[in-house]
Design a protein around this motif. Structure first.
Motif, mmCIF file in Angstrom:
data_model
loop_
_atom_site.group_PDB
_atom_site.id
_atom_site.type_symbol
_atom_site.label_atom_id
_atom_site.label_comp_id
_atom_site.label_asym_id
_atom_site.label_seq_id
_atom_site.Cartn_x
_atom_site.Cartn_y
_atom_site.Cartn_z
ATOM 1 N N PRO A 148 40.974 51.964 34.090
ATOM 2 C CA PRO A 148 42.350 51.457 34.057
ATOM 3 C C PRO A 148 42.778 50.629 35.263
ATOM 4 O O PRO A 148 43.897 50.121 35.293
ATOM 5 C CB PRO A 148 43.177 52.740 33.948
ATOM 6 N N THR A 149 41.904 50.458 36.241
ATOM 7 C CA THR A 149 42.239 49.667 37.427
ATOM 8 C C THR A 149 42.624 48.246 37.038
ATOM 9 O O THR A 149 41.918 47.593 36.270
ATOM 10 C CB THR A 149 41.050 49.615 38.399
ATOM 11 N N GLU A 150 43.723 47.750 37.571
ATOM 12 C CA GLU A 150 44.155 46.393 37.291
ATOM 13 C C GLU A 150 43.512 45.390 38.247
ATOM 14 O O GLU A 150 43.063 45.742 39.333
ATOM 15 C CB GLU A 150 45.685 46.283 37.386
ATOM 16 N N ASN A 151 43.457 44.133 37.812
ATOM 17 C CA ASN A 151 42.966 43.025 38.641
ATOM 18 C C ASN A 151 41.527 43.231 39.115
ATOM 19 O O ASN A 151 41.183 42.919 40.265
ATOM 20 C CB ASN A 151 43.889 42.802 39.845
ATOM 21 N N VAL A 152 40.688 43.758 38.243
ATOM 22 C CA VAL A 152 39.268 43.880 38.564
ATOM 23 C C VAL A 152 38.670 42.475 38.574
ATOM 24 O O VAL A 152 38.700 41.782 37.560
ATOM 25 C CB VAL A 152 38.546 44.760 37.522
ATOM 26 N N ASP A 153 38.145 42.060 39.722
ATOM 27 C CA ASP A 153 37.643 40.686 39.787
ATOM 28 C C ASP A 153 36.121 40.635 39.653
ATOM 29 O O ASP A 153 35.433 41.659 39.678
ATOM 30 C CB ASP A 153 38.131 39.966 41.047
ATOM 31 N N THR A 154 35.609 39.422 39.508
ATOM 32 C CA THR A 154 34.191 39.259 39.223
ATOM 33 C C THR A 154 33.301 39.660 40.400
ATOM 34 O O THR A 154 32.127 39.982 40.204
ATOM 35 C CB THR A 154 33.877 37.808 38.817
ATOM 36 N N ASP A 155 33.839 39.660 41.620
ATOM 37 C CA ASP A 155 33.047 40.110 42.766
ATOM 38 C C ASP A 155 32.876 41.618 42.755
ATOM 39 O O ASP A 155 31.926 42.148 43.340
ATOM 40 C CB ASP A 155 33.689 39.664 44.081
ATOM 41 N N GLN A 156 33.768 42.319 42.098
ATOM 42 C CA GLN A 156 33.602 43.754 41.928
ATOM 43 C C GLN A 156 32.646 44.042 40.771
ATOM 44 O O GLN A 156 31.837 44.967 40.828
ATOM 45 C CB GLN A 156 34.972 44.411 41.690
ATOM 46 N N ILE A 157 32.743 43.216 39.728
ATOM 47 C CA ILE A 157 31.870 43.389 38.570
ATOM 48 C C ILE A 157 30.407 43.143 38.954
ATOM 49 O O ILE A 157 29.516 43.918 38.600
ATOM 50 C CB ILE A 157 32.297 42.455 37.424
ATOM 51 N N ILE A 158 30.148 42.071 39.685
ATOM 52 C CA ILE A 158 28.799 41.794 40.206
ATOM 53 C C ILE A 158 28.945 41.166 41.590
ATOM 54 O O ILE A 158 29.330 39.995 41.715
ATOM 55 C CB ILE A 158 27.974 40.886 39.259
ATOM 56 N N PRO A 159 28.727 41.924 42.656
ATOM 57 C CA PRO A 159 28.935 41.422 44.013
ATOM 58 C C PRO A 159 28.141 40.140 44.302
ATOM 59 O O PRO A 159 27.041 39.938 43.786
ATOM 60 C CB PRO A 159 28.452 42.581 44.885
#
Length: 199
Positions: free
Chosen positions: A17-28
């Motif tokens: 449920p975390t908001e604003n998950v960005d692509t650097d978190q998805i794949i550093p």
């Protein structure tokens, strides 16, 4: 590269449920130097899934055995924000997910997902909350994503909501095509058109 056809998917789901998950978190970013598409499943949410010594963080939803094998991820609002890296969508698919549900997506991430065989389903914030509540109450809660009819259904209660998808992208998902596969599929039509059309 062709992908598995997407028709109707029924699966449990990982809740994030975390908001604003960005692509650097998805794949550093440090994993973007690869010249081959390998280990993107291992490095999916790498810094959130693992401690610095490489041991898994047991509290992170993607590491919890109760959700293991889920083909759906229900994410918070504005999922996939940040840079346009296609690697983020690759890592979603390579981890084994076929669908991400959220109340809002970053446009580039959404399109990248559609290009690699992952279905991004945008629902209302209220319906996303309903899904989160059901999953938290019962980790074995199943969700059905019906692409032909463009509908998401919470199996236990029958609560459902329709979603919108571009017709071209829908047809490609249904057939397991990427853009190259689509062109190859209509090669005869292209050839016939070329023969009858002056340039």
């Amino acid at each position: 590269m062709a992908y598995d056809k997407f028709q109707i998917l029924t699966s449990t789901a990982y809740p994030l449920p975390t908001e604003n998950v960005d692509t650097d978190q998805i794949i550093p970013a440090r994993f973007l130097k690869a010249t081959e598409r390998i280990d993107f499943d291992v490095n999916f949410f790498r810094d959130w899934r693992y401690h610095q010594d490489g041991t898994p963080k047991p509290e992170f939803p993607l590491n919890k055995e109760i959700y293991a094998g889920s083909k759906i991820l229900v994410g918070g609002r504005n999922f996939g924000s940040g840079s346009s890296r296609e690697h983020a969508a690759w890592s979603v698919y390579d981890f084994g997910l076929r669908c991400v549900i959220s109340s809002a997506f970053a446009d580039i991430f959404k399109n990248n997902c559609l290009n690699v065989g992952v279905l991004p389903v945008q629902v209302s914030a209220a319906f996303a909350d309903t899904l989160f509540a059901a999953i938290m109450a019962d980790p074995k809660t199943e969700i059905t994503v019906d692409l032909p009819n463009q509908k998401v259904t919470l199996v236990a209660t029958g609560a459902s909501e329709s979603f919108v998808i571009n017709k071209y992208k829908k047809d490609n998902m249904l057939n397991g095509f990427d853009d190259i596969d689509y062109l190859k599929n209509i090669e005869n039509e292209i050839t016939a058109f070329a023969k009858t059309t002056p340039f």
